[in-house]
Design a protein around this motif. Structure first.
Motif, mmCIF file in Angstrom:
data_model
loop_
_atom_site.group_PDB
_atom_site.id
_atom_site.type_symbol
_atom_site.label_atom_id
_atom_site.label_comp_id
_atom_site.label_asym_id
_atom_site.label_seq_id
_atom_site.Cartn_x
_atom_site.Cartn_y
_atom_site.Cartn_z
ATOM 1 N N ALA A 115 0.811 -1.218 0.000
ATOM 2 C CA ALA A 115 0.000 0.000 0.000
ATOM 3 C C ALA A 115 0.848 1.274 0.000
ATOM 4 O O ALA A 115 0.559 2.199 -0.770
ATOM 5 C CB ALA A 115 -0.965 -0.007 1.187
ATOM 6 N N PRO A 116 1.895 1.387 0.841
ATOM 7 C CA PRO A 116 2.706 2.612 0.792
ATOM 8 C C PRO A 116 3.331 2.868 -0.579
ATOM 9 O O PRO A 116 3.439 4.013 -1.015
ATOM 10 C CB PRO A 116 3.783 2.365 1.855
ATOM 11 N N ARG A 117 3.746 1.799 -1.258
ATOM 12 C CA ARG A 117 4.350 1.982 -2.579
ATOM 13 C C ARG A 117 3.301 2.375 -3.618
ATOM 14 O O ARG A 117 3.522 3.275 -4.427
ATOM 15 C CB ARG A 117 5.063 0.693 -3.017
ATOM 16 N N LYS A 118 2.145 1.719 -3.558
ATOM 17 C CA LYS A 118 1.115 1.965 -4.572
ATOM 18 C C LYS A 118 0.373 3.282 -4.329
ATOM 19 O O LYS A 118 0.115 4.044 -5.268
ATOM 20 C CB LYS A 118 0.126 0.796 -4.575
ATOM 21 N N LEU A 119 0.007 3.550 -3.059
ATOM 22 C CA LEU A 119 -0.857 4.685 -2.756
ATOM 23 C C LEU A 119 -0.094 5.947 -2.376
ATOM 24 O O LEU A 119 -0.544 7.063 -2.651
ATOM 25 C CB LEU A 119 -1.832 4.318 -1.636
ATOM 26 N N LEU A 120 1.066 5.780 -1.715
ATOM 27 C CA LEU A 120 1.832 6.947 -1.275
ATOM 28 C C LEU A 120 3.024 7.235 -2.182
ATOM 29 O O LEU A 120 3.695 8.257 -2.013
ATOM 30 C CB LEU A 120 2.331 6.749 0.166
ATOM 31 N N GLY A 121 3.291 6.319 -3.112
ATOM 32 C CA GLY A 121 4.401 6.537 -4.040
ATOM 33 C C GLY A 121 5.764 6.375 -3.408
ATOM 34 O O GLY A 121 6.761 6.899 -3.912
ATOM 35 N N MET A 122 5.846 5.629 -2.315
ATOM 36 C CA MET A 122 7.145 5.415 -1.658
ATOM 37 C C MET A 122 8.008 4.494 -2.502
ATOM 38 O O MET A 122 7.503 3.598 -3.191
ATOM 39 C CB MET A 122 6.947 4.797 -0.265
ATOM 40 N N SER A 123 9.302 4.708 -2.450
ATOM 41 C CA SER A 123 10.221 3.798 -3.129
ATOM 42 C C SER A 123 10.240 2.465 -2.393
ATOM 43 O O SER A 123 9.886 2.390 -1.200
ATOM 44 C CB SER A 123 11.636 4.386 -3.150
ATOM 45 N N LYS A 124 10.672 1.426 -3.099
ATOM 46 C CA LYS A 124 10.740 0.104 -2.472
ATOM 47 C C LYS A 124 11.671 0.139 -1.259
ATOM 48 O O LYS A 124 11.357 -0.405 -0.195
ATOM 49 C CB LYS A 124 11.226 -0.934 -3.485
ATOM 50 N N ALA A 125 12.807 0.818 -1.396
ATOM 51 C CA ALA A 125 13.785 0.867 -0.302
ATOM 52 C C ALA A 125 13.213 1.594 0.911
ATOM 53 O O ALA A 125 13.356 1.120 2.052
ATOM 54 C CB ALA A 125 15.062 1.569 -0.779
ATOM 55 N N ASP A 126 12.551 2.730 0.697
ATOM 56 C CA ASP A 126 11.979 3.482 1.821
ATOM 57 C C ASP A 126 10.852 2.706 2.493
ATOM 58 O O ASP A 126 10.745 2.684 3.723
ATOM 59 C CB ASP A 126 11.457 4.845 1.344
ATOM 60 N N ALA A 127 9.983 2.083 1.672
ATOM 61 C CA ALA A 127 8.857 1.324 2.224
ATOM 62 C C ALA A 127 9.359 0.145 3.046
ATOM 63 O O ALA A 127 8.845 -0.145 4.129
ATOM 64 C CB ALA A 127 7.937 0.846 1.103
ATOM 65 N N GLU A 128 10.396 -0.548 2.543
ATOM 66 C CA GLU A 128 10.934 -1.702 3.262
ATOM 67 C C GLU A 128 11.637 -1.267 4.543
ATOM 68 O O GLU A 128 11.529 -1.942 5.575
ATOM 69 C CB GLU A 128 11.871 -2.490 2.353
ATOM 70 N N ALA A 129 12.334 -0.141 4.495
ATOM 71 C CA ALA A 129 13.016 0.346 5.695
ATOM 72 C C ALA A 129 12.001 0.666 6.791
ATOM 73 O O ALA A 129 12.202 0.310 7.966
ATOM 74 C CB ALA A 129 13.845 1.592 5.360
ATOM 75 N N LYS A 130 10.898 1.321 6.417
ATOM 76 C CA LYS A 130 9.866 1.649 7.408
ATOM 77 C C LYS A 130 9.212 0.374 7.936
ATOM 78 O O LYS A 130 8.962 0.242 9.146
ATOM 79 C CB LYS A 130 8.818 2.574 6.799
ATOM 80 N N ALA A 131 8.917 -0.572 7.033
ATOM 81 C CA ALA A 131 8.279 -1.823 7.440
ATOM 82 C C ALA A 131 9.162 -2.590 8.424
ATOM 83 O O ALA A 131 8.683 -3.105 9.440
ATOM 84 C CB ALA A 131 7.974 -2.679 6.212
ATOM 85 N N LEU A 132 10.450 -2.658 8.158
ATOM 86 C CA LEU A 132 11.365 -3.393 9.042
ATOM 87 C C LEU A 132 11.486 -2.706 10.400
ATOM 88 O O LEU A 132 11.574 -3.371 11.438
ATOM 89 C CB LEU A 132 12.732 -3.521 8.372
#
Length: 254
Positions: A115-132
């Motif tokens: 959802a963060p990548r699709k809806l907020l336009g986050m990069s894969k690296a940023d989304a994964e860093a936040k998720a971890l």
């Protein structure tokens, strides 16, 4: 905005909310004139017997249930207006259900970053860093590459909570988040919710966990028959209930 004003800021305002269903025999009033405000940083806990309208009320707050009458204003926007882009506003309102609603074919990390990548336009690296970072917060960083089927119910619900947090919501709505769990798993989910409350997250929680309501809630609403029968601080509700219906309810559940 000063800290005092921020703490008093109304984030959700509900006015004269009603939800009617028609059955073959009668019209059912699932909600019957609900009026209340939820303030930023508040932990509102909604209690009441089954069928009292608790979940219908909670699900109305982000229009998963469409009210028949009344208005809901979220951060100054009337979300019941047909002109409102409800999907955009839902990005700021996280929802945690009884059942975890994780995608079974995706890893935990993929579930959290979709959802963060699709809806907020986050990069894969940023989304994964936040998720971890969020997984570490709930003690599940070692499960990032696991699939939902490999997790216990309590772990899945903790993932569902931090998945909602990945969207950086302004409010989290919980619809009986522990009711589908085995009793020994309830505590681990409630601990995450308590941590969120301490961090200042605005929360509205439908629950049967009276200990959580008393310990963590800043305000408790008791519903019955689609109405708010009584509301107050946990101490007022549990130690000095005024309404006879609430007294009867508490005598059965405490």
């Amino acid at each position: 905005m000063s800290a005092d004003n921020k703490n008093n800021e109304v984030i959700i305002s509900v006015r004269d909310l009603a939800k009617h269903y028609k059955s073959k025999k009668a019209e059912i009033h699932a909600l019957d004139g609900i009026t209340t405000d939820i303030r930023r940083g508040e932990v509102l806990v909604i209690i009441g017997p089954s069928g009292s309208g608790k979940s219908t009320f909670l699900r109305s707050l982000n229009l998963l249930e469409r009210p028949s009458e009344g208005t809901i204003t979220f951060e100054g926007v009337d979300i019941t207006s047909p002109q409102t882009d409800i999907n955009k506003l839902r990005q700021k309102m996280g929802m945690v259900f009884q059942h975890f609603n994780l995608f079974p074919h995706m890893t935990i990390l993929e579930n959290m970053t979709k959802a963060p990548r699709k809806l907020l336009g986050m990069s894969k690296a940023d989304a994964e860093a936040k998720a971890l970072e969020l997984l570490a917060r709930v003690g599940l960083e070692d499960r990032a590459d696991a699939y939902p089927s490999q997790l216990s119910g309590g772990q899945k619900q903790r993932i569902a909570i931090v998945r909602a947090l990945c969207m950086s919501p302004d409010v989290l709505l919980f619809d009986e988040p522990t009711s589908a769990l085995d009793p020994e798993m309830v505590g681990e989910v409630l601990d995450v919710m308590k941590d969120l409350a301490r961090s200042g997250m605005t929360m509205a929680v439908v629950t049967h966990e009276m200990g959580f309501a008393r310990e963590v809630g800043t305000r408790v609403i008791f519903m019955d028959g689609g109405k708010i029968i009584e509301e107050g601080t946990p101490s007022e509700i549990f130690d000095n209930p005024q309404n006879e219906r609430l007294q009867t309810f508490l005598a059965k559940v405490l």
